[in-house]
Design an enzyme around this catalytic site. Structure first.
Site, PDB file in Angstrom:
ATOM      1  N   GLU A 116      56.170  41.912  39.611  1.00  0.00           N
ATOM      2  CA  GLU A 116      55.266  41.316  40.606  1.00  0.00           C
ATOM      3  C   GLU A 116      56.027  40.468  41.630  1.00  0.00           C
ATOM      4  O   GLU A 116      55.446  39.615  42.305  1.00  0.00           O
ATOM      5  CB  GLU A 116      54.188  40.457  39.921  1.00  0.00           C
ATOM      6  CG  GLU A 116      53.323  41.206  38.920  1.00  0.00           C
ATOM      7  CD  GLU A 116      52.455  42.308  39.528  1.00  0.00           C
ATOM      8  OE1 GLU A 116      52.531  42.536  40.750  1.00  0.00           O
ATOM      9  OE2 GLU A 116      51.718  42.931  38.761  1.00  0.00           O
ATOM     10  N   HIS A 139      51.297  33.792  37.872  1.00  0.00           N
ATOM     11  CA  HIS A 139      50.331  34.865  37.620  1.00  0.00           C
ATOM     12  C   HIS A 139      50.036  34.907  36.134  1.00  0.00           C
ATOM     13  O   HIS A 139      50.937  34.720  35.315  1.00  0.00           O
ATOM     14  CB  HIS A 139      50.898  36.206  38.091  1.00  0.00           C
ATOM     15  CG  HIS A 139      50.126  37.388  37.613  1.00  0.00           C
ATOM     16  ND1 HIS A 139      48.789  37.567  37.899  1.00  0.00           N
ATOM     17  CD2 HIS A 139      50.479  38.451  36.851  1.00  0.00           C
ATOM     18  CE1 HIS A 139      48.378  38.690  37.337  1.00  0.00           C
ATOM     19  NE2 HIS A 139      49.386  39.235  36.684  1.00  0.00           N
ATOM     20  N   HIS A 141      46.757  36.140  32.921  1.00  0.00           N
ATOM     21  CA  HIS A 141      45.560  36.922  32.574  1.00  0.00           C
ATOM     22  C   HIS A 141      44.608  36.062  31.738  1.00  0.00           C
ATOM     23  O   HIS A 141      44.335  36.381  30.577  1.00  0.00           O
ATOM     24  CB  HIS A 141      45.953  38.155  31.745  1.00  0.00           C
ATOM     25  CG  HIS A 141      46.980  39.056  32.368  1.00  0.00           C
ATOM     26  ND1 HIS A 141      47.745  39.946  31.638  1.00  0.00           N
ATOM     27  CD2 HIS A 141      47.373  39.212  33.669  1.00  0.00           C
ATOM     28  CE1 HIS A 141      48.548  40.622  32.453  1.00  0.00           C
ATOM     29  NE2 HIS A 141      48.361  40.186  33.688  1.00  0.00           N
ATOM     30  N   GLU A 169      34.117  18.489  37.931  1.00  0.00           N
ATOM     31  CA  GLU A 169      35.286  18.237  38.779  1.00  0.00           C
ATOM     32  C   GLU A 169      35.869  19.472  39.458  1.00  0.00           C
ATOM     33  O   GLU A 169      36.846  19.370  40.196  1.00  0.00           O
ATOM     34  CB  GLU A 169      36.348  17.494  37.960  1.00  0.00           C
ATOM     35  CG  GLU A 169      35.783  16.146  37.551  1.00  0.00           C
ATOM     36  CD  GLU A 169      36.798  15.147  37.059  1.00  0.00           C
ATOM     37  OE1 GLU A 169      37.953  15.522  36.844  1.00  0.00           O
ATOM     38  OE2 GLU A 169      36.397  13.978  36.907  1.00  0.00           O
ATOM     39  N   HIS A 210      42.050  42.070  36.454  1.00  0.00           N
ATOM     40  CA  HIS A 210      43.468  41.969  36.064  1.00  0.00           C
ATOM     41  C   HIS A 210      43.845  40.539  35.686  1.00  0.00           C
ATOM     42  O   HIS A 210      44.328  40.286  34.600  1.00  0.00           O
ATOM     43  CB  HIS A 210      44.354  42.496  37.209  1.00  0.00           C
ATOM     44  CG  HIS A 210      45.818  42.430  36.916  1.00  0.00           C
ATOM     45  ND1 HIS A 210      46.710  43.408  37.293  1.00  0.00           N
ATOM     46  CD2 HIS A 210      46.571  41.495  36.274  1.00  0.00           C
ATOM     47  CE1 HIS A 210      47.928  43.085  36.874  1.00  0.00           C
ATOM     48  NE2 HIS A 210      47.872  41.922  36.270  1.00  0.00           N
TER      49      HIS A 210
END
Ligand code: 2HA
Ligand code: ZN
Length: 272
Positions: A116, A139, A141, A169, A210
């Site tokens: 990525e 990144h 999941h 919040e 994803h």
């Protein structure tokens, strides 16, 4: 030269990856982190004139020339980063041509940075253009956020509004809301470009079905941002389809942002 294994930026990458793994956000080789470092801090631990090897990056990143990053490796497991950072992480510098990475440390088994990498570097360029202090792209999941993608409309305003309603919040932590991309093929320059375009307006970008991208000034701040979004998604999934008897009202959210002196919130995501 100081011992790189004791460098705060290496230790913190390990701890962050372990926390993300233990929260169940990063199964197997899921997830990746890149952290832009200061030349002075890296220079205390590494000879900046010594390049182990060069790795082509597959796109142009002219504005990142000379920048140094620590980046998780492709195929590597978050659960292993803390115990073996030299195999699971790499410290790289973007060469002057903006097309090549110079490996300064790590990827000991001959590895390379995350698949990525385009989305990470393009997101760094986008975030730095709006916030020069931005240093981290993450990144992951996260389980509940991913679950929510299957049962909630993927409209940015609606998705953000639901998250804001789930914890008092939330609107304070991500007043700009969350960006949402449709399902796209991961690991490509196209998803990188689409993510970066969203990153001009949002620090959190959902990759439908994803996972999520988060950006911030520090590892802690970026982790906390994703953690807050995931917490909200968890509440949403816990409620399920049971009738909602109470909720945080839009006028209450306005009181919150006013209390915290926040003016850049997405008013158009509220129904006032
Ligand atoms: O690197 O999460 O999106 C593993 C991934 C790809
Ligand atoms: Zn992923």
């Amino acid at each position: 030269m100081k011992d790189i294994f004791s460098a705060p930026f290496i230790r913190e990458m390990g701890k962050t990856a372990s926390n993300m793994y233990r929260l169940g956000w990063d199964e197997r080789n899921g997830g990746n982190i890149s952290y832009r470092l200061r030349e002075e801090e890296v220079g205390e631990y590494l000879d900046l004139g010594k390049v182990i090897r060069e790795i082509p990056i597959g796109f142009d990143a002219p504005s990142l020339a000379g920048e140094i990053f620590v980046v998780t490796g492709t195929g590597k497991y978050f659960k292993n980063v803390e115990d073996d950072p030299e195999t699971n992480l790499g410290v790289i510098r973007i060469k002057k041509d903006g097309k090549t990475a110079e490996l300064l440390w790590g990827y000991k088994d001959g590895g390379r940075f995350t698949s990525e990498f385009p989305a990470h570097m393009m997101s760094h360029m986008a975030r730095q253009s709006v916030d020069p202090e931005s240093r981290v792209v993450m990144h992951s999941h996260p389980t509940n956020l991913l679950a929510m993608n299957y049962v909630h409309e993927l409209d940015e305003a609606k998705f953000t509004h639901t998250l804001w309603e789930m914890c008092t919040e939330c609107i304070v932590v991500f007043p700009e809301g969350v960006g949402v991309l449709p399902w796209m093929l991961c690991g490509t320059n196209s998803i990188g470009e689409a993510t970066a375009a969203k990153m001009k307006d949002f620090r959190v970008v959902v990759w439908a079905l994803h996972g999520v991208y988060g950006a911030g000034k520090t590892l802690d701040e970026t982790f906390g941002l994703i953690e807050t979004v995931e917490k909200a998604a968890q509440i949403y999934m816990l409620i399920g389809s049971r009738p909602r008897l109470n909720t945080i009202k839009d006028e209450d959210m306005v009181k919150l942002v006013e209390l915290f002196g926040i003016t850049n919130y997405r008013k158009d995501f509220l129904k006032l």
